[in-house]
Design an enzyme around this catalytic site. Sequence first.
Site, mmCIF file in Angstrom:
data_model
loop_
_atom_site.group_PDB
_atom_site.id
_atom_site.type_symbol
_atom_site.label_atom_id
_atom_site.label_comp_id
_atom_site.label_asym_id
_atom_site.label_seq_id
_atom_site.Cartn_x
_atom_site.Cartn_y
_atom_site.Cartn_z
ATOM 1 N N LYS A 13 0.700 -1.154 -0.074
ATOM 2 C CA LYS A 13 0.004 0.026 -0.051
ATOM 3 C C LYS A 13 0.952 1.452 0.218
ATOM 4 C CE LYS A 13 -1.939 -1.169 3.877
ATOM 5 N NZ LYS A 13 -1.321 -2.479 4.311
ATOM 6 N N ARG A 88 -10.124 0.572 8.285
ATOM 7 C CA ARG A 88 -9.628 -0.872 8.681
ATOM 8 C C ARG A 88 -10.544 -1.597 9.284
ATOM 9 N NH1 ARG A 88 -3.839 0.463 8.774
ATOM 10 N NH2 ARG A 88 -2.718 -1.511 9.360
ATOM 11 N N ARG A 127 11.852 -4.634 5.293
ATOM 12 C CA ARG A 127 11.533 -3.257 4.927
ATOM 13 C C ARG A 127 12.383 -2.209 5.623
ATOM 14 N NH1 ARG A 127 5.504 -1.385 5.626
ATOM 15 N NH2 ARG A 127 5.707 -2.614 7.660
ATOM 16 N N ARG A 161 10.826 -0.126 11.213
ATOM 17 C CA ARG A 161 9.623 0.174 12.451
ATOM 18 C C ARG A 161 9.814 -0.926 13.423
ATOM 19 N NH1 ARG A 161 4.434 0.649 8.520
ATOM 20 N NH2 ARG A 161 3.710 -0.846 9.990
ATOM 21 N N ARG A 172 -0.634 -8.477 13.124
ATOM 22 C CA ARG A 172 -1.259 -7.581 12.246
ATOM 23 C C ARG A 172 -1.973 -8.298 11.211
ATOM 24 N NH1 ARG A 172 4.335 -4.823 11.122
ATOM 25 N NH2 ARG A 172 3.181 -4.020 9.428
HETATM 26 P P1 AP5 Z 1 4.746 -1.647 1.880
HETATM 27 O O1 AP5 Z 1 4.355 -0.648 0.712
HETATM 28 O O2 AP5 Z 1 5.399 -0.647 3.102
HETATM 29 O O3 AP5 Z 1 3.641 -2.242 2.711
HETATM 30 P P2 AP5 Z 1 2.060 -1.555 3.235
HETATM 31 O O4 AP5 Z 1 1.232 -2.376 2.665
HETATM 32 O O5 AP5 Z 1 2.278 -0.294 3.351
HETATM 33 O O6 AP5 Z 1 2.270 -2.432 4.420
HETATM 34 P P3 AP5 Z 1 2.368 -1.740 6.030
HETATM 35 O O7 AP5 Z 1 3.289 -2.692 7.008
HETATM 36 O O8 AP5 Z 1 2.769 -0.398 6.274
HETATM 37 O O9 AP5 Z 1 0.838 -2.080 6.495
HETATM 38 P P4 AP5 Z 1 0.244 -2.067 7.732
HETATM 39 O O10 AP5 Z 1 -1.224 -1.884 7.318
HETATM 40 O O11 AP5 Z 1 0.617 -3.323 8.735
HETATM 41 O O12 AP5 Z 1 0.853 -0.856 8.545
HETATM 42 P P5 AP5 Z 1 0.320 0.641 8.771
HETATM 43 O O13 AP5 Z 1 1.374 1.649 9.060
HETATM 44 O O14 AP5 Z 1 -0.860 0.940 8.044
HETATM 45 O O15 AP5 Z 1 5.568 -2.930 1.465
HETATM 46 C C1 AP5 Z 1 6.358 -3.840 2.218
HETATM 47 C C2 AP5 Z 1 7.883 -3.905 1.959
HETATM 48 O O16 AP5 Z 1 7.582 -4.740 0.753
HETATM 49 C C3 AP5 Z 1 8.538 -2.863 1.625
HETATM 50 O O17 AP5 Z 1 10.027 -2.989 2.030
HETATM 51 C C4 AP5 Z 1 8.572 -2.829 0.117
HETATM 52 O O18 AP5 Z 1 9.557 -2.361 -0.531
HETATM 53 C C5 AP5 Z 1 8.022 -4.171 -0.261
HETATM 54 N N1 AP5 Z 1 7.320 -4.485 -1.512
HETATM 55 C C6 AP5 Z 1 6.198 -3.777 -1.750
HETATM 56 N N2 AP5 Z 1 5.626 -4.117 -2.891
HETATM 57 C C7 AP5 Z 1 6.364 -5.164 -3.307
HETATM 58 C C8 AP5 Z 1 6.114 -6.154 -4.401
HETATM 59 N N3 AP5 Z 1 5.120 -5.986 -5.155
HETATM 60 N N4 AP5 Z 1 7.131 -7.030 -4.359
HETATM 61 C C9 AP5 Z 1 8.047 -7.318 -3.540
HETATM 62 N N5 AP5 Z 1 8.416 -6.310 -2.455
HETATM 63 C C10 AP5 Z 1 7.460 -5.306 -2.303
HETATM 64 O O19 AP5 Z 1 -0.332 0.467 10.552
HETATM 65 C C11 AP5 Z 1 0.614 0.227 11.381
HETATM 66 C C12 AP5 Z 1 -0.217 0.195 12.749
HETATM 67 O O20 AP5 Z 1 -1.010 1.543 12.860
HETATM 68 C C13 AP5 Z 1 -1.359 -1.069 12.643
HETATM 69 O O21 AP5 Z 1 -0.829 -1.981 13.263
HETATM 70 C C14 AP5 Z 1 -2.239 -0.077 13.899
HETATM 71 O O22 AP5 Z 1 -1.815 -0.360 15.137
HETATM 72 C C15 AP5 Z 1 -2.171 1.256 13.502
HETATM 73 N N6 AP5 Z 1 -3.071 1.765 12.674
HETATM 74 C C16 AP5 Z 1 -2.923 2.318 11.351
HETATM 75 N N7 AP5 Z 1 -3.967 2.782 10.711
HETATM 76 C C17 AP5 Z 1 -4.786 2.247 11.531
HETATM 77 C C18 AP5 Z 1 -6.518 2.394 11.647
HETATM 78 N N8 AP5 Z 1 -6.921 2.904 10.368
HETATM 79 N N9 AP5 Z 1 -7.200 1.863 12.404
HETATM 80 C C19 AP5 Z 1 -6.565 1.338 13.657
HETATM 81 N N10 AP5 Z 1 -5.285 1.105 13.644
HETATM 82 C C20 AP5 Z 1 -4.549 1.650 12.590
HETATM 83 MG MG MG Z 2 2.365 1.141 5.041
#
Ligand code: AP5
Ligand code: MG
Length: 217
Positions: A13, A88, A127, A161, A172
């Site tokens: 994402k 979410r 990552r 992170r 997660r």
């Molecule tokens: P990346 O693009 O960073 O993945 P992502 O989908 O953004 O994954 P996240 O881990 O950021 O998602 P998340 O939902 O767990 O975390 P968030 O910050 O939202 O890609 C990952 C890696 O893979 C990178 O190194 C990239 O280079 C590589 N990659 C990407 N695409 C690829 C491909 N096609 N092939 C190969 N490699 C690839 O949330 C964190 C925390 O915040 C949550 O756990 C929760 O506690 C809180 N939170 C955030 N939003 C909410 C909400 N709306 N409600 C409640 N709690 C929330």
């Molecule tokens: Mg992300």
Amino acid sequence: MNIILLGPPGAGKGTQAKRLEQERGMVQLSTGDMLRAAVKAGTPTGIQAKAVMDAGELVSDAIVSGIIGERLDMEDTLKGAIFDGYPRTAAQAESLDVLLSERGRQLDFVIELEVNEDALVERVEGRFTCANCGEGYHDKFKLPKVEGTCDVCGHHEFKRRPDDNAETVRTRMAEYRAKTAPILPFYEAKGLVKKVDGMADIAEVGAQIDAILDGKA
Ligand code: AP5
Ligand code: MG
Ligand code: ZN
């Protein structure tokens, strides 16, 4: 245009949202990034959210919908919002509908990144991001072109992170399966959902998303 990028941790994402910002001038609204900024700044929201995030659980609906509402009041979001990691839960999906319609805006697409969960732990564990501009990298799939130097801003420091360890990633993912995947039918009923193959390489996923935004898929 306003879109949601939906998918489990590591689905890509953030990677795709950053690219759309650079290439299309849209604005990434990542609740994860906003919460991490609040944690770093030590705001009351950040203090409350830190332990929940470190455990891989979800922060309360009221907090995240509140920060998204504030963010949507900033004018740059009129260029087009990319919701990354929000909504979410069913309650957040309903809040987003209200937040957008109150502002006379609407959703154009919900893009689901379809991925194989087994591959995601490797993606998340590898990552890292630029400590200055936030550009995302991966130990195996996306290294900086010059070792130790950010491609975008030339900075030399990177960070990882605290929730990117195998154990927290499992929590997660379980949260995603239990609370986030069930919101898909809500958007399917509105005819907004488009699926892309999130297991393809980064450029190919981008091409699939571009085709959707350009009305060609
Ligand atoms: P990346 O693009 O960073 O993945 P992502 O989908 O953004 O994954 P996240 O881990 O950021 O998602 P998340 O939902 O767990 O975390 P968030 O910050 O939202 O890609 C990952 C890696 O893979 C990178 O190194 C990239 O280079 C590589 N990659 C990407 N695409 C690829 C491909 N096609 N092939 C190969 N490699 C690839 O949330 C964190 C925390 O915040 C949550 O756990 C929760 O506690 C809180 N939170 C955030 N939003 C909410 C909400 N709306 N409600 C409640 N709690 C929330
Ligand atoms: Mg992300
Ligand atoms: Zn950088």
